[in-house]
Design an enzyme around this catalytic site. Structure first.
Site, PDB file in Angstrom:
ATOM      1  N   SER A  72       0.839  -1.191   0.000  1.00 27.42           N
ATOM      2  CA  SER A  72       0.000   0.000   0.000  1.00 27.42           C
ATOM      3  C   SER A  72       0.882   1.252   0.000  1.00 27.42           C
ATOM      4  O   SER A  72       1.766   1.374  -0.853  1.00 27.42           O
ATOM      5  CB  SER A  72      -0.936  -0.037   1.205  1.00 27.42           C
ATOM      6  OG  SER A  72      -1.956   0.906   1.054  1.00 27.42           O
ATOM      7  N   ASP A 101      -8.733  -6.214  -4.940  1.00 26.61           N
ATOM      8  CA  ASP A 101      -8.307  -4.893  -4.460  1.00 26.61           C
ATOM      9  C   ASP A 101      -8.778  -3.843  -5.451  1.00 26.61           C
ATOM     10  O   ASP A 101      -8.264  -3.768  -6.561  1.00 26.61           O
ATOM     11  CB  ASP A 101      -6.784  -4.880  -4.322  1.00 26.61           C
ATOM     12  CG  ASP A 101      -6.233  -3.560  -3.778  1.00 26.61           C
ATOM     13  OD1 ASP A 101      -7.014  -2.596  -3.619  1.00 26.61           O
ATOM     14  OD2 ASP A 101      -5.024  -3.512  -3.512  1.00 26.61           O
ATOM     15  N   HIS A 132      -8.162  -4.906  -0.643  1.00 28.85           N
ATOM     16  CA  HIS A 132      -6.842  -4.292  -0.426  1.00 28.85           C
ATOM     17  C   HIS A 132      -6.151  -4.848   0.827  1.00 28.85           C
ATOM     18  O   HIS A 132      -4.936  -5.030   0.854  1.00 28.85           O
ATOM     19  CB  HIS A 132      -7.020  -2.777  -0.315  1.00 28.85           C
ATOM     20  CG  HIS A 132      -5.744  -2.036  -0.111  1.00 28.85           C
ATOM     21  ND1 HIS A 132      -4.750  -2.015  -1.059  1.00 28.85           N
ATOM     22  CD2 HIS A 132      -5.286  -1.298   0.929  1.00 28.85           C
ATOM     23  CE1 HIS A 132      -3.738  -1.281  -0.607  1.00 28.85           C
ATOM     24  NE2 HIS A 132      -4.033  -0.845   0.595  1.00 28.85           N
TER      25      HIS A 132
END
Lengths: 377, 195
Positions: A156, A322, A355
């Site tokens: 991320s 995601d 995610h």
């Protein structure tokens, strides 16, 4: 370095904090000095310094990657990836994880004291970028005696830092692992962050960021920001499977505005738990840094240019559910790396968890990261 | 570890230290052999995520992708060899894939099962059913092989396009066989091509 050095050298170990003189020249033009960095190290740095791995954390993460969090008592946020017998292993690697610049777990940020006035910075703290975070990490590595990194690894926002490392310090990175990440924030990414920031700023307790002395932070606004963001970390299928339309500890709808649905109760809990551990101003600054992130823009509009000087190997991983940083974003990075002639591996893993999958148990992710890292030895 | 016979032929004819793109590289068996025995800088493209994970975990640089879509992303002449083994017949547009192969690699290895092998012919002629052979083990409805071709089809295809055949090898039961009547006798063909 011998064991004795390790035990007596206060630079190494858990829960460390260092004040570096700086100055750190920020992308926004300001000079920051001194510079506090809170960090942890695991394992022993080889005599030739060749086994160092830097782990970069995500938006609300911290330096406690594989040790219990001092405030919540919970295990480290990536103990599934980092630890004995894991792909990143203190028995083989010297592992560094630092709280990012702008955060609130001990590194310099809006909640830390501005030495000029002896008060918290608040909104006087300079706006920072992902690259500024990376430059601060490089200063920490200088302090620790680490030259080139065996690998930089992040998911991320940590993946944004990991990507920025070979672009900013091409000679200092041998391998780069980027998980569930992107080379730039899209309009949709920025839009969700702006909702969060406006929720904080609309809370009357925010008071232009000057809320520290009364210990009365804009908790309601920050909780709403976290609730909105949390939705983007999950997949619709995952939400449906976990919550569906199930009601929360009641038989029928109340025809009111209590948390009738389990998903409402869950999000409220996520919001409330978050404000206990995170500073609202830090949330503003770090989301801003992510929104400003566009690695191609920093290199003449061509992402491939960002990697021209790098000799690093790259490994990218995305997750099929995601939608925050979808596979197409990873593919764009792979495309650029191919154009730059860099050795790159990419795999899209399957997970129902959206995610957040990069933080969860994933034997396949561990297998890929382990094989990739071992190949560099 | 022994390589599949068509891969062994390719491995024997790749120059030391070359840059190689293996399209449809599977779990990376050929790439690993080329790296370990010939010091080749090998990159792979593979559609199956499990195969990619297996290849990456052996330390290979492999990208998950689809030859029909993702070859367009590779720059011209960026590799000494582009390799397509047992994949041509699975492409939606084998002609386009081949164009990309010869654009990306200075030379290209292509291997494919020969649909005109006598066993296939016999099966169709006498059985009247789509052949299921050791080399073509899937049934008509679940086969990934959507563009069956013969050695003669391939020869006329490359001749029509002015593609130069720099080498050709033919296999029957995993053993190299002569090029005489290869279209009848070979189960499997490997071509080395150049634009």
């Amino acid at each position: 370095m011998t064991d004795t050095d390790l035990h007596t050298d206060g630079r190494f170990g858990l829960d460390r904090r260092i004040t570096l003189p700086g100055p750190l020249r920020l992308d926004g033009g300001a000079l920051l000095s001194p510079l506090d960095i809170a960090y942890e190290t695991y394992g022993t740095l080889d005599a030739d310094g060749g086994n160092a791995i830097l782990i970069c954390h995500a938006l609300t993460g911290d330096q406690h990657v594989a040790s219990n969090h001092p405030r919540t008592g919970k295990p480290g946020w990536w103990a599934r990836m980092v630890g004995p017998g894991k792909p990143i292993d203190p028995a083989r690697h010297f592992i560094v994880c630092a709280n990012v610049l702008g955060s609130c777990m001990g590194s310099s940020g809006p909640a830390s004291i501005n030495p000029a006035i002896g008060q918290p910075w608040g909104m006087a703290f300079p706006v920072i970028t992902i690259r500024d975070m990376v430059r601060a990490q490089a200063m920490l590595l200088d302090h620790l005696g680490v030259g080139a990194l065996l690998a930089v690894v992040g998911g991320s926002m940590g993946g944004m830092q990991a990507l920025s490392w070979p672009a900013t310090f091409p000679e200092r990175v041998k391998a780069c692992v980027v998980i569930a990440s992107t080379a730039r924030h899209t309009a949709q990414n920025i839009a969700f962050h702006e909702v969060g920031r406006q929720a904080v700023m609309a809370d009357p307790k925010w008071r232009n960021g000057d809320y520290y002395q009364d210990q009365d932070p804009p908790a309601a606004g920050l909780a709403v920001a976290r609730m909105a963001a949390h939705i983007t970390y999950l997949s619709e299928a995952g939400l449906t499977e976990k919550f569906g339309r199930k009601l929360q500890a009641r038989e029928t709808k109340t025809f009111g505005f209590d948390a009738d649905f389990q998903i409402e109760s869950y999000l409220r809990h996520q919001g409330i738990a978050f404000v206990d551990r995170f500073d609202a101003n830090s949330y503003l600054y770090i989301t801003r840094a992510m929104d400003y992130f566009d690695l191609a823009e920093e290199h003449g509009g061509h992402l491939a240019n960002a990697f021209k000087a790098s000799k690093a190997r790259f490994c990218l991983v995305s997750f099929d559910t995601d939608w925050l940083y979808p596979t197409s974003e990873s593919r764009a990075i792979v495309h650029a790396l191919n154009a730059a002639g860099a050795p790159v591996s990419f795999v899209e893993l399957s997970s129902p968890f959206g995610h957040d999958a990069f933080l969860l148990e994933s034997p396949e992710l561990n297998r890929v990261v382990d094989g990739f890292l071992r190949a560099g030895l | 570890m022994s390589l599949r016979p068509d891969l062994a032929i390719i491995a024997d004819h790749v120059a030391h230290g070359a840059r190689v793109l293996d399209v449809g590289c599977g779990d990376g068996a050929l790439m690993a052999a080329l790296r370990d025995t010939r010091g080749v800088d090998a990159r792979g493209l593979e559609i199956d995520g499990g195969n990619v994970a297996a290849a990456v975990s052996r330390g290979l640089s492999v990208i998950q992708g689809d030859a029909d879509v993702d070859l367009a992303d590779y720059p011209d002449a960026s590799f000494d060899y582009a390799i397509l083994s047992q994949t041509l017949q699975t492409a939606r547009r084998p002609d386009v894939v081949l164009d990309h192969l010869l654009r990306i690699g200075r030379q290209a290895f292509v291997s494919f099962p020969n649909f005109a092998h006598w066993r296939v012919r016999a099966s169709l002629l006498w059985g009247g059913r789509m052949p299921v052979t050791p080399l073509l083990p899937e049934r008509w409805y679940d086969t990934p092989n959507i563009h069956h071709l013969t050695i003669d089809d391939f020869r006329s295809f490359v001749a029509d396009r002015g593609i130069v055949v720099e080498g050709a090898w033919f296999l029957s039961r995993g053993v190299e066989t002569s090029s005489a009547a290869a279209n009848f006798r070979a189960e499997h063909a490997v071509f080395l091509l150049k634009h």
